[in-house]
Design an enzyme around this catalytic site. Structure first.
Site, PDB file in Angstrom:
ATOM      1  CE1 TYR A 124      -3.091  -3.384   0.432  1.00  0.00           C
ATOM      2  CE2 TYR A 124      -4.435  -1.267   0.745  1.00  0.00           C
ATOM      3  CZ  TYR A 124      -4.674  -2.128   0.809  1.00  0.00           C
ATOM      4  OH  TYR A 124      -5.970  -2.891   0.465  1.00  0.00           O
ATOM      5  CE  LYS A 171       3.037 -17.609   0.381  1.00  0.00           C
ATOM      6  NZ  LYS A 171       1.855 -19.024   0.109  1.00  0.00           N
ATOM      7  CG  ASP A 204      -0.804 -20.004   1.553  1.00  0.00           C
ATOM      8  OD1 ASP A 204      -0.829 -19.759   2.383  1.00  0.00           O
ATOM      9  OD2 ASP A 204       0.018 -21.195   1.318  1.00  0.00           O
ATOM     10  CG  ASP A 228      -7.492  -4.273   1.821  1.00  0.00           C
ATOM     11  OD1 ASP A 228      -8.570  -4.624   2.123  1.00  0.00           O
ATOM     12  OD2 ASP A 228      -6.999  -4.673   0.595  1.00  0.00           O
ATOM     13  CG  ASP A 232     -13.527  -7.281   2.567  1.00  0.00           C
ATOM     14  OD1 ASP A 232     -12.609  -5.969   3.801  1.00  0.00           O
ATOM     15  OD2 ASP A 232     -13.282  -6.276   1.260  1.00  0.00           O
TER      16      ASP A 232
END
Ligand code: NAI
Length: 333
Positions: A124, A171, A204, A228, A232
């Protein structure tokens, strides 16, 4: 004494849901002086700028804002107002409590988790350039300062709210340096909080675990992009974007906003669900030490949702925004 709060109606359904929430907050007995400010498309039309200085100054002065969604053009046009605001005010933590509300149809029951997302860096940072035609480089920035600060925020939150565990999401198996640094900072902070359990999950696998058994999670701390996406996903566990609130917090400034966007497909139709922004306003009232008003609003919202006879379209009903708002105001008494 009344609190002065900057009010940003925003774009699309923003003005409809902010109007509704102002009505409900005023009915709750909290004493708020609202200071309206423009952002996004509405601000461009009036001032030529999507993020006017007046808005930033108003929030700096009042320290608290309630913000509707602001549209961001995709692939062109002005850069995200949300990202700009977070950077300008150093709102480094995005907090999203995710829990079930009785009467809201959802895939799971018993979900009660909190997402703490780093808000200022990662991909970002918006540092992109075309190296040669056809090749674009986007830089992922991870710093020790921001990673330590967000980890400390997550552990502090856990301790203050009687939460048992913080899970760092990463990750680092692939991004050994960047996500590796994020993890190293989280581990160092975890050692300062022996009373809060700590574990780690690869992003993941975390998504898989979240959709298999979300109740195993408590507080999650994530770098910006994973935060982010995962936040959601978590909204989807409890009924969708219409029923989750959020706060963007800095050292002494809070901007409270719904997690959904400007919903251009339903804007102006008077059918938007104001629940997500109302939940954000409840977080805001607690931040302002207006706990009694926050409790009254939550009780009224819960009773209307549980009763189920007045529901907006996204929750399977046919009530308009204003009918729903009237029902919550009546339930406050
Ligand atoms: P969106 O959240 O606006 O809409 C996704 C779907 O959810 C749509 O079908 C919409 O009708 C529905 N929906 C969203 N909020 C709802 C509500 N309160 N009541 C009932 N239904 C609702 O996401 P989308 O379409 O990806 O983004 C639209 C615009 O919003 C974009 O310009 C995006 O950049 C911006 N956006 C702004 C955010 C913010 O200001 N914090 C956050 C997310 C997106």
């Amino acid at each position: 004494m009344a609190h002065t709060v900057t009010l940003v109606p925003g774009d699309g359904i923003g003005p409809e849901v902010t109007d509704a929430v102002v009505r409900m907050v005023n009915a709750s007995g909290a004493s708020i002086d609202w200071e309206p400010q423009l952002a996004g498309v509405a601000a461009v039309e009036k001032t030529g700028k999507p993020l006017p200085n007046d808005l930033i100054e108003s929030i700096r002065r009042n320290k608290v804002a309630l913000k509707g969604p602001v549209a961001t053009p995709i692939g062109e046009g002005f850069t995200s107002v949300n990202v700009g605001l977070r950077k300008a005010l150093d709102l480094y933590a995005n907090l999203r409590p995710v829990w079930n509300l009785d009467g809201v149809p959802s895939r799971f029951q018993g979900v009660d988790l909190v997402i703490v997302r780093e808000n200022t860096e990662d991909l970002y940072a918006g540092l992109e350039h075309e190296v040669v035609p056809g090749v674009v480089e986007s830089l992922k920035i991870i710093t020790e300062r921001a990673s330590t600060r967000i980890a400390r925020f997550a552990f502090d939150y856990a301790r203050r709210h009687g939460r048992k565990k913080v899970t760092a999401i990463h990750k680092a198996n692939i991004m050994k340096l960047g996500d590796g640094l994020f993890l190293a900072c989280a581990r160092a902070v975890a050692r300062e909080y022996p009373d809060v359990a700590y574990d780690e999950k690869i992003v993941d696998a975390a998504c898989m675990h979240l959709v298999m058994n979300p109740s195993q999670f408590d507080v999650l701390v994530l770098p910006n992009l994973y935060g982010d996406i995962v936040s959601d996903l978590c909204a989807g566990l409890v009924g969708g974007l219409g029923v989750v609130g959020s706060a963007n917090l800095g050292e002494n400034i809070g901007v409270f906003e719904a997690v959904h966007g400007s919903a251009p497909d339903i804007a102006g139709k008077g059918v938007a669900n104001p629940t997500a922004l109302l939940l954000s306003a409840v977080l805001m009232l607690r931040h302002l030490d207006e706990g009694a008003a926050a409790d009254r609003l939550m009780a009224a919202l819960r009773s209307v949702l549980k009763d189920g006879s007045v529901r907006t379209r996204d929750l399977g009903g046919s009530a308009s925004t204003s009918t729903f708002t009237d029902a919550v105001c009546r339930a406050i008494g």
